[in-house]
Each structure stands twice: as C-alpha cells, then as structure tokens.
Design a protein around this motif. Structure first.
Motif, PDB file in Angstrom:
ATOM      1  N   LEU A 134     -11.910  26.137   7.842  1.00 19.69           N
ATOM      2  CA  LEU A 134     -10.996  25.842   8.931  1.00 19.69           C
ATOM      3  C   LEU A 134     -11.509  24.698   9.787  1.00 19.69           C
ATOM      4  O   LEU A 134     -10.763  23.809  10.153  1.00 19.69           O
ATOM      5  N   PHE A 135     -12.801  24.736  10.147  1.00 23.07           N
ATOM      6  CA  PHE A 135     -13.442  23.628  10.833  1.00 23.07           C
ATOM      7  C   PHE A 135     -14.367  22.970   9.818  1.00 23.07           C
ATOM      8  O   PHE A 135     -15.405  23.522   9.467  1.00 23.07           O
ATOM      9  N   THR A 136     -14.015  21.801   9.349  1.00 23.46           N
ATOM     10  CA  THR A 136     -14.812  21.110   8.333  1.00 23.46           C
ATOM     11  C   THR A 136     -15.636  20.017   8.999  1.00 23.46           C
ATOM     12  O   THR A 136     -15.073  19.150   9.677  1.00 23.46           O
ATOM     13  N   GLY A 179     -19.048  16.440  15.258  1.00 21.91           N
ATOM     14  CA  GLY A 179     -17.687  16.094  14.872  1.00 21.91           C
ATOM     15  C   GLY A 179     -17.180  16.927  13.715  1.00 21.91           C
ATOM     16  O   GLY A 179     -17.899  17.175  12.748  1.00 21.91           O
ATOM     17  N   LYS A 180     -15.947  17.385  13.813  1.00 23.89           N
ATOM     18  CA  LYS A 180     -15.325  18.198  12.766  1.00 23.89           C
ATOM     19  C   LYS A 180     -13.816  18.043  12.870  1.00 23.89           C
ATOM     20  O   LYS A 180     -13.293  17.573  13.886  1.00 23.89           O
ATOM     21  N   PHE A 181     -13.123  18.421  11.794  1.00 25.45           N
ATOM     22  CA  PHE A 181     -11.662  18.367  11.839  1.00 25.45           C
ATOM     23  C   PHE A 181     -11.099  19.721  11.453  1.00 25.45           C
ATOM     24  O   PHE A 181     -11.762  20.542  10.824  1.00 25.45           O
ATOM     25  N   VAL A 182      -9.847  19.956  11.856  1.00 23.95           N
ATOM     26  CA  VAL A 182      -9.182  21.223  11.583  1.00 23.95           C
ATOM     27  C   VAL A 182      -8.448  21.113  10.257  1.00 23.95           C
ATOM     28  O   VAL A 182      -7.607  20.233  10.068  1.00 23.95           O
ATOM     29  N   ASN A 183      -8.798  22.005   9.339  1.00 30.25           N
ATOM     30  CA  ASN A 183      -8.160  22.018   8.027  1.00 30.25           C
ATOM     31  C   ASN A 183      -6.938  22.929   8.089  1.00 30.25           C
ATOM     32  O   ASN A 183      -7.042  24.144   7.981  1.00 30.25           O
ATOM     33  N   LEU A 184      -5.771  22.318   8.271  1.00 29.99           N
ATOM     34  CA  LEU A 184      -4.547  23.099   8.421  1.00 29.99           C
ATOM     35  C   LEU A 184      -3.930  23.507   7.096  1.00 29.99           C
ATOM     36  O   LEU A 184      -3.235  24.501   7.009  1.00 29.99           O
ATOM     37  N   SER A 185      -4.221  22.752   6.055  1.00 30.68           N
ATOM     38  CA  SER A 185      -3.499  22.955   4.804  1.00 30.68           C
ATOM     39  C   SER A 185      -3.779  24.299   4.167  1.00 30.68           C
ATOM     40  O   SER A 185      -2.957  24.811   3.426  1.00 30.68           O
ATOM     41  N   GLU A 186      -4.941  24.900   4.454  1.00 32.79           N
ATOM     42  CA  GLU A 186      -5.300  26.150   3.802  1.00 32.79           C
ATOM     43  C   GLU A 186      -5.520  27.272   4.816  1.00 32.79           C
ATOM     44  O   GLU A 186      -6.222  28.236   4.529  1.00 32.79           O
ATOM     45  N   THR A 187      -4.941  27.145   5.999  1.00 32.70           N
ATOM     46  CA  THR A 187      -5.134  28.186   6.996  1.00 32.70           C
ATOM     47  C   THR A 187      -4.676  29.534   6.455  1.00 32.70           C
ATOM     48  O   THR A 187      -3.580  29.652   5.936  1.00 32.70           O
ATOM     49  N   ASN A 234     -17.209  24.569  -3.271  1.00 29.03           N
ATOM     50  CA  ASN A 234     -17.658  23.745  -2.155  1.00 29.03           C
ATOM     51  C   ASN A 234     -16.576  23.734  -1.082  1.00 29.03           C
ATOM     52  O   ASN A 234     -15.529  23.111  -1.255  1.00 29.03           O
ATOM     53  N   PRO A 235     -16.787  24.442   0.047  1.00 23.41           N
ATOM     54  CA  PRO A 235     -15.735  24.522   1.079  1.00 23.41           C
ATOM     55  C   PRO A 235     -15.387  23.184   1.703  1.00 23.41           C
ATOM     56  O   PRO A 235     -14.324  23.049   2.325  1.00 23.41           O
ATOM     57  N   ARG A 236     -16.262  22.176   1.534  1.00 24.42           N
ATOM     58  CA  ARG A 236     -15.974  20.886   2.156  1.00 24.42           C
ATOM     59  C   ARG A 236     -14.997  20.053   1.333  1.00 24.42           C
ATOM     60  O   ARG A 236     -14.494  19.041   1.815  1.00 24.42           O
ATOM     61  N   LEU A 237     -14.764  20.457   0.081  1.00 21.63           N
ATOM     62  CA  LEU A 237     -13.758  19.752  -0.707  1.00 21.63           C
ATOM     63  C   LEU A 237     -12.372  20.215  -0.284  1.00 21.63           C
ATOM     64  O   LEU A 237     -12.129  21.415  -0.161  1.00 21.63           O
TER      65      LEU A 237
END
Length: 733
Positions: free
Chosen positions: A600-602, A586-594, A397-400
């Motif tokens: 990347l955009f969750t 609305g979305k946020f940038v997932n920096l931890s796994e770039t 699940n990419p959203r986790l």
C-alpha cells in the motif's frame, strides 16, 4: 563456629552504637541479604560494581525485585553466611593491596539487621589510604649486575633500546601487581618476537610503606636467538599435513616469532576444519634451533544444519544446509542450501503498527532459494580465497507493481552464479572482488496500462521483462578497533564500488559508490560514544539512464523495476530508527491493488543517500554489567535527482499521491541492551521527529480517502504509528 560467633558479636556491638536495631546475634541460616552498600572515606578509586565482583556474598538484583512482582516467578534466595562475608572483607583488603593501597581500612559498623523480616543490609565502609607510587624502574640482566641493554649486541641492542624507551613505566603513577605482571609479559613477548624463543623475565618490587613508594626491577634472560627447526603436527586424520603446513606463516629456517606462532593457530581455526588448534613450544634444551608444536582435533567433516525463524517483513523462514568441510581434500568446502522465506502470514497487520515489518505494507516478501557454494581457501597463499556459488531463486517482490494474483504471488525469477575473491589483509580486515551474473525475469502487468507499448522494450505478451544482470563489486573492511565484533574504541571504514553493464553485456547499466565510516570513543570507563556516517550515489548510464529520465511510461516502469534493489533506502532498526524498514525517504500510495496482496505504501528509494547515526552507550543503573542502555539520534536524506522513480498512476486514478524524497528525516530515542553468549539483544524505542503525512497514518484509511477524492491529511493520525519499537540481535553499528 568461634569465628562466626565473634563476627556476629562484633557486628552487633558496632551497629548498636550507631542506632537501635535488632541484635545481629539473631542472624541464622535463613537470613537473606537485602542489599550491599559501600561508603567511601577520602576518595574512591574503584566502582562499587567492581568491588562487588570480588565478593561471594551477593545482593538481590533488579531482576530479582521484578520477579517478586510477577506470578510464577520466584527470585533466587540471597542467603547471608557470616563466614563467607568475613572472607569477602579479607578479599577486599587483598584486592586493595594488589592495586597499590598497602593499608586499606575496611569495616562494616553500620550494617543493619531486621529480625522480623530476617533480612540484613550490609554497609561496608572503605578508607583506601594513600597509594604506593612508582619511584623507579630498571631493566637488568638475569643476575641484576648490569643493564639489560648490555646483554644484546649490534642491531638487537638498538632494537632493545628502542623498545625500552617505548615501554611506558610512568613514574609517579599508582603501583599495582597487575601492572608489574603486564610489563613482564610485554617484555617476554617482545623478546620472543625477536627470535628469543626461550626468554625468561622475572621482576621484584621494593616498597617503602612510610614514603609510599615502589621501586621496580625487571630481570631479563633472553637465552639464545633461535630459528625454526622441526614443526610437529599431531591430531590430523583426514586432513593432509600439507594443508596445516601451508597455513603457517613460517617454515623451517625462519627466525622464531611468537606472533607468527599465534597467527598460524588463528589460520588453522579459520579453515573451519578443527574444533581445537593449540600452538606451543614444547619442553626442550635452550638452543639456536627451536621445535614448535601444533596439536589439532578435527571437526566433523560432514554437517547437516537447519534453522527456523520469523521476520515481520518475510514471515516465517527456514533454512537447511548440508556441508562438507574438506571436499575432495585441500580444505576445500562445499555447501548445498535451501532457503525459504515463506511470506506467511501474508501480512503483519496482526501486529501493532509500531512492530509490523514495514508498517505500511499489506503483503510480506516471499523468496525461495536453492544454491551450491564451493570455497577454495588457498589461492597462491593463505590470505587469498575464492568462492563460486550457482543459485536459483523465485520470489514475490512487493515493490513490483501488479503482483501476480496466483496462489503464491510469484513475480520474480532469477538464476545465476556469484564468484568471489577475498584477500585478508589482517584478521577482520579484507578486500573482496565479486562478480554476479544473473538472468532475471520480472512480471510487471501494470506497466501495460501505464502507456503505449514501445516495440523496442523487452516486454513479452505475458507482461514479463527478462534481462541479464552482470555486476562487479569491489568492497573492503578496513580500520582499527579494540574488538572487531563488538568495538568500543577505534574506527571502521567500509567502502564499496559497483559497476554493472560496462564489461559484460547487461540489461542494467550503472555505477554505484558508497562508503560507511563508524567511529567509537570511550568517554569514561563505562560510557561510550559511537557514530556512523554513510554516503552513497548511483550513476545510471546508457539505456538505463535514458529510460529512468523519461516520463512515466512502459519503458520507464520496466527499468525502474530493475533498479529496485540498486537504489538506496532509509529506515529500520540498523539505519534510521523511528521508521519501518525502507519506509523513510519518500513513498507513494499503491491504489491499484488496495485490498489485494500488494504494497500500500511503496518506498520510492533514491539515487543518493546521506545518513548519520550517533549513539551514547551507558551502563544500566541497578543492573549487572551485561545490561546496557543507549540514547541515539539518527538522520538520513535520499535524493532522486532528475530520475523518474514514481510510476504512473493506475488507469482508475487521476493522480498518485507521493511524499517528498528530498527531506532530511530525523529520529531519536532510547534503547536497552542485554549481552548474551550470541550477542546483544537490542530493544530500541524511537520517535520520528519529522514524519511525512503517510508515516503516521494507516495505509488502508489513506487509500480509502484518496479513492473518495479526499486528501490523505483528512485521515486522523494513528497513535501507534507515531513511535516504533525495534528489536534485534547485535550492535546497531
């Protein structure tokens, strides 16, 4: 040959009087039709497309013209046959007579022939003339000696008089043979639904061509009113007779009804046991008892099926199913299935941004599921059915946050079973009660870095959160349309209510309400207007509400993950066009796994959603009836309310960039539809009219900018992210 020669001479002489051109006597077997034009004198009642359907002579289509420009494709030749064309003219004249125009004038004096190209353009001139108008309509007995109402007595006379008043014969309207035949069928159908199984209805018309009037006479012979006597059933082999009998909405002794006879046929098809199911009244004496007959042909009781496909959000997919249609008899069905959404390729970045699945995701979803489905079609009656489905599922699940870095990236495990009760009010109109009981485990190692560990949180040392999920769902499909599969007039209402954790203990507690209303209205015979309104709200309570209202923390992160598939999202080819699936609102940038296998955009999602879709559906000029086009405007807004749905930033980032959830997003565009035997192929090009800063920028470039302490807006917008192509099968809504 004489007729063909005469036609060519007439064509030649008529055309040469208009302007000089090549003589039509040079037409030969290789002459091809360049086009067919119709010119109307003093009015046009029927479209040119409908008139062309009456003709065997055909002109090249727009697709034929495109084929000439494409390599390796040759259009089908449209050869001109004078004899066939002569018959076409006769068919057009008869078509007009059948539709109330007794003296149409149809000729072709301006037809043009080019000998050098050996092509002919047929120009047909039509003068419809004055139509016949209905002057009078009477309903009489079989001999025509008295009014039909006098044939009936008591309650049946009153019912007939009501039917006669409601039967619309609009005096002064144009007379057509179809209208007369349709009225005959309506009268016969009404009589048979009143128990007159052997009813006969005939009619005639008296026309006055000088006055242009038509007088209709309908002759009604109801015969005896009958009750069901014998029910004949033939063709069953492994299916028990009682299974067929219980699917019929009548039994011996009931008053005969043609609609009930048809409903029984439909019920038999719905059992999914028969390839053929025919219902009729066999030849028999006209009596007060009627024998009805059902003839069936069984389908293969055991089937093995599979399918493969590709989706930009899930990669290559495959499904295999083994089914038994009559499992231990009683029309009970059993299905064992395996589904694989492989997630390969791991991302859709090899596609242009306007085609990729999420447009802002470097990882696809992955899911493997195995399940068993047992369906009982008859619970106290044919309208109520039940189903039980145990299943097991693992997935990525990419959203986790913090997707596991093993080979498959699996971060979610689920086992459970679903139970359903479905009540069919009418065909395609149902009420369903479902209960889903699951045990789910989610891996959220990033949560360990987002705050101090709360000893009360159910998070194990390996970073997994296990919880029970118990959800009751009540849903319905209601409304009235002309076609429940592909409607063009009417409305549909789909309300849904969910309740989790209130009756059976559950690690997630919420109530959820939503309603979707779709309406369809034809503006002209060829143009339709369609609209859809959706509204929904999630109401967390108990432990879930407390955790979701907390500041970003381990506890908040665990419960937010549990709500990933409960929240509302916007975007996609059947929702808010112009945005990828779930990527609006609305979305946020997932920096931890770039650079790794994570989103990347969750999407943030919302606790409430309001959406509106409008679509104008029109024919496509120059193409056939199977081609349609559409213009649309979509809008949607999500709201988080007072809940914390954006996770804490990773340890190596000072902040997490997120776009607004509470803004109304609007998309607009145009589309092309092509009707096939399995549904409409749909191509929509949409533009987001007010995208947020992340919508029009490359996710990796944005991520790099943030890591370099630069704002996302410092990245230049990407041209391919400023529009989107949606491809699908079936209606949008």
């Amino acid at each position: 040959m004489l007729g063909i020669t005469v036609l060519l001479l007439v064509l030649a002489s008529a055309t040469l009087t208009v302007h000089a051109q090549d003589p039509l006597v040079l037409v030969n077997e290789e002459t091809q039709v360049q086009g067919i034009d119709m010119r109307f004198v003093d009015g046009q009642t029927f479209s040119q497309e409908r008139l062309l359907q009456q003709m065997a002579t055909q002109a090249p289509t727009a697709w034929d013209r495109w084929k000439r420009r494409l390599p390796l494709l040759q259009p089908e030749p449209r050869r001109f046959d004078p004899l066939t064309f002569q018959r076409d003219i006769a068919r057009l004249r008869q078509f007009y007579r059948d539709n109330g125009f007794p003296s149409p004038s149809i000729d072709y004096p301006a037809t043009q022939f080019e000998a050098e190209e050996n092509r002919i353009r047929l120009v047909i001139t039509i003068n419809e003339g004055a139509p016949l108008r209905i002057q009078d309509a009477l309903f009489l007995d079989a001999e025509g000696e008295r009014y039909a109402a006098e044939v009936f007595t008591g309650a049946q006379r009153a019912a007939w008089q009501t039917f006669e008043r409601n039967t619309i014969v609009e005096l002064g309207s144009r007379y057509t043979e179809f209208k007369r035949s349709q009225l005959e069928d309506d009268i016969a159908r009404w009589l048979r639904n009143q128990g007159y199984a052997f009813a006969r209805v005939t009619s005639n018309v008296t026309t006055n061509t000088e006055a242009r009037t038509a007088d209709l006479r309908f002759f009604v012979d109801p015969g005896p009113r009958a009750r069901i006597g014998e029910i004949q059933i033939s063709g069953t082999q492994s299916v028990e007779r009682r299974v067929v009998e219980r699917s019929l909405p009548f039994e011996p002794g009931d008053v005969f009804s043609a609609d009930a006879l048809t409903e029984g046929q439909r019920n038999l098809f719905n059992l999914n046991l028969f390839r053929v199911a025919l219902a009729d009244v066999p030849e028999q004496p006209r009596d007060s008892l009627v024998t009805v007959r059902y003839r069936v042909r069984e389908a293969n009781m055991r089937t093995l099926a599979g399918e493969v496909g590709y989706g930009t959000a899930v990669g290559f997919t495959g499904e295999g199913r083994w089914s038994h249609r009559n499992f231990f008899g009683n029309a009970r069905s059993f299905t064992a299935s395996i589904t694989a959404e492989t997630g390969y390729p791991n991302d859709a970045r090899f596609l242009p941004a306007f085609l990729a699945g999420t447009g802002g995701s470097s990882v696809t979803e992955r899911r493997f599921r195995a399940g068993l489905l047992l369906r009982e079609p008859y619970i106290w009656g044919p309208s109520l059915s039940a189903a039980v489905e145990p299943f097991g599922e693992i997935g990525r699940n990419p959203r986790l946050p913090g997707v596991q870095q093993d080979r498959l990236g699996i971060n979610e495990f689920t086992i459970g079973f679903d139970t359903r009760l479905t009540y069919e009010i009418f065909r395609f109109r149902t009420i369903t009660l479902q209960h889903s009981l699951q045990r789910r485990r989610q891996y959220v190692p990033d949560a360990l870095q987002s705050g101090p560990v709360d000893p009360n949180d159910p998070l194990s040392s390996d970073g997994s959160s296990g919880f029970n999920r118990s959800v009751f769902t009540l849903s319905a499909n209601l409304g009235r349309t002309d076609d429940y599969v592909s409607p063009s007039v009417g409305f549909l209402v789909r309300p849904t209510a969910e309740l989790a954790g209130a009756v059976v203990p559950s690690g997630i507690q919420y109530g959820k309400l939503s309603v979707e209303v779709s309406a369809y209205q034809p503006l002209t015979p060829a143009v339709d207007l369609a609209g859809r309104l959706f509204a929904g709200r999630v109401f967390p309570f108990g432990t879930s509400r407390t955790a979701l209202q907390a500041e970003p923390s381990l506890r908040n992160s665990v419960f937010r993950n549990r709500f990933n598939d409960v929240l509302f999202y916007a975007g996609g080819g059947t929702d808010l066009r112009g945005w990828p699936l779930n990527q609006s609102g609305g979305k946020f940038v997932n920096l931890s796994e770039t650079g790794g296998p994570a989103s990347l955009f969750t999407p943030i999602g919302g606790m409430s959603k309001l959406a509106l879709n409008t679509e104008l559906r029109l024919p496509f000029p120059g193409l056939g009836a199977e081609w349609r086009t559409a213009f649309f405007v979509d809008a949607a807004v999500l709201s988080r309310h007072d809940f914390t749905l954006v996770p804490a930033p990773p340890s190596d980032a000072a902040d997490r960039f997120a776009t607004s959830t509470g803004t109304v997003r609007v998309g607009a565009g145009t589309g092309l539809r092509y009707e096939t035997p399995f549904g409409f192929l749909r191509f929509d090009i949409a533009i987001p009219l007010n995208p947020d800063p992340l919508d029009i920028r490359d996710p990796e470039a944005v991520s790099d900018a943030i890591r370099n302490n630069q704002p996302p807006t410092s990245v230049d917008p990407s041209f391919t992210r400023q529009f989107r192509l949606h491809v699908g099968i079936g209606r949008t809504f």
